[in-house]
Design a protein around this motif. Structure first.
Motif, PDB file in Angstrom:
ATOM      1  N   HIS A  39       0.822  -1.215   0.000  1.00 11.53           N
ATOM      2  CA  HIS A  39       0.000   0.000   0.000  1.00 11.53           C
ATOM      3  C   HIS A  39       0.857   1.266   0.000  1.00 11.53           C
ATOM      4  O   HIS A  39       0.349   2.354  -0.233  1.00 11.53           O
ATOM      5  CB  HIS A  39      -0.948   0.000   1.197  1.00 11.53           C
ATOM      6  CG  HIS A  39      -0.284  -0.222   2.515  1.00 11.53           C
ATOM      7  ND1 HIS A  39       0.489  -1.332   2.790  1.00 11.53           N
ATOM      8  CD2 HIS A  39      -0.275   0.524   3.657  1.00 11.53           C
ATOM      9  CE1 HIS A  39       0.939  -1.257   4.032  1.00 11.53           C
ATOM     10  NE2 HIS A  39       0.505  -0.151   4.563  1.00 11.53           N
ATOM     11  N   LYS A  40       2.159   1.095   0.271  1.00 10.69           N
ATOM     12  CA  LYS A  40       3.072   2.236   0.242  1.00 10.69           C
ATOM     13  C   LYS A  40       3.904   2.277  -1.045  1.00 10.69           C
ATOM     14  O   LYS A  40       4.815   3.110  -1.175  1.00 10.69           O
ATOM     15  CB  LYS A  40       4.019   2.177   1.446  1.00 10.69           C
ATOM     16  CG  LYS A  40       3.316   2.158   2.807  1.00 10.69           C
ATOM     17  CD  LYS A  40       2.577   3.452   3.084  1.00 10.69           C
ATOM     18  CE  LYS A  40       1.985   3.444   4.497  1.00 10.69           C
ATOM     19  NZ  LYS A  40       1.251   4.695   4.805  1.00 10.69           N
ATOM     20  N   ALA A  42       5.044   3.037  -4.849  1.00 10.22           N
ATOM     21  CA  ALA A  42       4.972   4.317  -5.567  1.00 10.22           C
ATOM     22  C   ALA A  42       3.713   4.442  -6.408  1.00 10.22           C
ATOM     23  O   ALA A  42       3.077   5.499  -6.446  1.00 10.22           O
ATOM     24  CB  ALA A  42       6.218   4.480  -6.443  1.00 10.22           C
ATOM     25  N   LEU A  45       0.834   5.260  -4.135  1.00 14.07           N
ATOM     26  CA  LEU A  45       0.933   6.605  -3.560  1.00 14.07           C
ATOM     27  C   LEU A  45       0.498   7.670  -4.557  1.00 14.07           C
ATOM     28  O   LEU A  45       0.035   8.742  -4.171  1.00 14.07           O
ATOM     29  CB  LEU A  45       2.359   6.877  -3.081  1.00 14.07           C
ATOM     30  CG  LEU A  45       2.805   6.077  -1.853  1.00 14.07           C
ATOM     31  CD1 LEU A  45       4.271   6.363  -1.541  1.00 14.07           C
ATOM     32  CD2 LEU A  45       1.935   6.411  -0.640  1.00 14.07           C
ATOM     33  N   ASN A  48      -3.257   7.431  -3.972  1.00 14.62           N
ATOM     34  CA  ASN A  48      -3.600   7.917  -2.637  1.00 14.62           C
ATOM     35  C   ASN A  48      -2.320   8.240  -1.873  1.00 14.62           C
ATOM     36  O   ASN A  48      -1.655   7.329  -1.360  1.00 14.62           O
ATOM     37  CB  ASN A  48      -4.411   6.877  -1.864  1.00 14.62           C
ATOM     38  CG  ASN A  48      -4.869   7.401  -0.507  1.00 14.62           C
ATOM     39  OD1 ASN A  48      -4.604   8.553  -0.153  1.00 14.62           O
ATOM     40  ND2 ASN A  48      -5.544   6.564   0.261  1.00 14.62           N
ATOM     41  N   PRO A  49      -1.947   9.510  -1.794  1.00 17.29           N
ATOM     42  CA  PRO A  49      -0.714   9.889  -1.104  1.00 17.29           C
ATOM     43  C   PRO A  49      -0.680   9.466   0.363  1.00 17.29           C
ATOM     44  O   PRO A  49       0.401   9.424   0.969  1.00 17.29           O
ATOM     45  CB  PRO A  49      -0.697  11.423  -1.226  1.00 17.29           C
ATOM     46  CG  PRO A  49      -1.516  11.704  -2.445  1.00 17.29           C
ATOM     47  CD  PRO A  49      -2.602  10.667  -2.429  1.00 17.29           C
ATOM     48  N   GLY A  51      -1.236   6.521   1.298  1.00 18.53           N
ATOM     49  CA  GLY A  51      -0.743   5.157   1.330  1.00 18.53           C
ATOM     50  C   GLY A  51      -1.667   4.222   2.087  1.00 18.53           C
ATOM     51  O   GLY A  51      -1.212   3.356   2.834  1.00 18.53           O
ATOM     52  N   LYS A  52      -2.975   4.399   1.878  1.00 15.22           N
ATOM     53  CA  LYS A  52      -3.968   3.617   2.599  1.00 15.22           C
ATOM     54  C   LYS A  52      -5.016   3.069   1.635  1.00 15.22           C
ATOM     55  O   LYS A  52      -5.200   3.582   0.543  1.00 15.22           O
ATOM     56  CB  LYS A  52      -4.665   4.490   3.660  1.00 15.22           C
ATOM     57  CG  LYS A  52      -3.746   5.015   4.754  1.00 15.22           C
ATOM     58  CD  LYS A  52      -4.455   6.022   5.633  1.00 15.22           C
ATOM     59  CE  LYS A  52      -5.648   5.430   6.343  1.00 15.22           C
ATOM     60  NZ  LYS A  52      -6.314   6.416   7.234  1.00 15.22           N
ATOM     61  N   THR A  64     -10.837   7.985  -2.807  1.00 16.29           N
ATOM     62  CA  THR A  64     -10.376   7.358  -1.571  1.00 16.29           C
ATOM     63  C   THR A  64     -11.290   7.830  -0.441  1.00 16.29           C
ATOM     64  O   THR A  64     -12.157   8.683  -0.652  1.00 16.29           O
ATOM     65  CB  THR A  64      -8.918   7.735  -1.252  1.00 16.29           C
ATOM     66  OG1 THR A  64      -8.833   9.142  -0.975  1.00 16.29           O
ATOM     67  CG2 THR A  64      -7.989   7.413  -2.423  1.00 16.29           C
TER      68      THR A  64
END
Length: 207
Positions: A39-40, A42, A45, A48-49, A51-52, A64
């Motif tokens: 989920h983290k 690239a 991200l 969704n910056p 990372g979730k 999101t």
């Protein structure tokens, strides 16, 4: 093109599966291995910056946050059924309880569990007992939040209630338990739970 949901059955994406099943639209699940930190990555991200999960991609649209996903989906695919029309007075109640879940129930319950010290007048979620009374009022004397009519608000609000009851994060008041039982009887929720379980089994996860 089918909707794509970046998914893990132990994340909030599990609740989005219920949303999609209520809509009856085609969708693909794209498993994200949380234990490996995918989920983290690239590419996620970018979507969704934070990372979730969940992340929902519908053509060129990326959404999101669970409540936002539910409101988006209902407006796009079920306006007038799972989402009241813009000129329907019921839409006010619909929006109120949809946003009550992430903005009041979740932080209010965490604050109670962690014994946060704060002035209720300065916190968006107020005091815990007022929150519980408001929730009771929302589901007492009616089948769903909009009366006899089930809506996406019940998925968002009700999903939060069911999750918190399951993990003893919310006082099991009779009104909450009865409401949760009514939701559990919905075929779409049963299909969603089966699909989440299938994904968990496929990846060796224990639910």
């Amino acid at each position: 093109m089918a909707i794509v949901l970046y998914h893990h059955p132990f994340s909030r994406a599990a609740g989005v599966v219920w949303m999609l099943e209520e809509l009856g639209v085609s969708y693909d699940l794209r498993f994200v291995d949380l234990m490996r930190g995918e989920h983290k990555a690239a590419e996620l991200l970018v979507l969704n910056p934070m990372g979730k999960l969940p992340i929902l991609v519908d053509g060129d649209a990326v959404v999101t946050e669970s409540a936002a996903i539910g409101l988006y989906l209902a407006d796009r695919y079920s306006l007038g059924r799972l989402a009241p029309l813009p000129d329907d007075p019921a839409r006010a109640t619909y929006l109120r309880w949809s946003l009550f879940a992430p903005s009041v129930i979740e932080p209010g319950s965490i604050a109670k569990a962690a014994d946060w010290q704060f002035k209720p007048s300065q916190a968006g979620w107020g005091d815990h007992e007022s929150m519980l009374r408001a929730m009771e009022g929302a589901v007492t004397g009616r089948e769903f939040l909009l009366g006899d009519h089930f809506s996406m608000a019940d998925v968002i609000f009700g999903g939060t209630v069911r999750y918190m009851l399951r993990f003893s994060m919310l006082e099991a008041r009779p009104a909450f338990v009865a409401y949760g039982n009514r939701l559990a009887a919905r075929p779409a929720l049963q299909r969603a739970e089966a699909r989440n379980l299938t994904v968990a089994n496929e990846h060796g996860l224990n639910m």
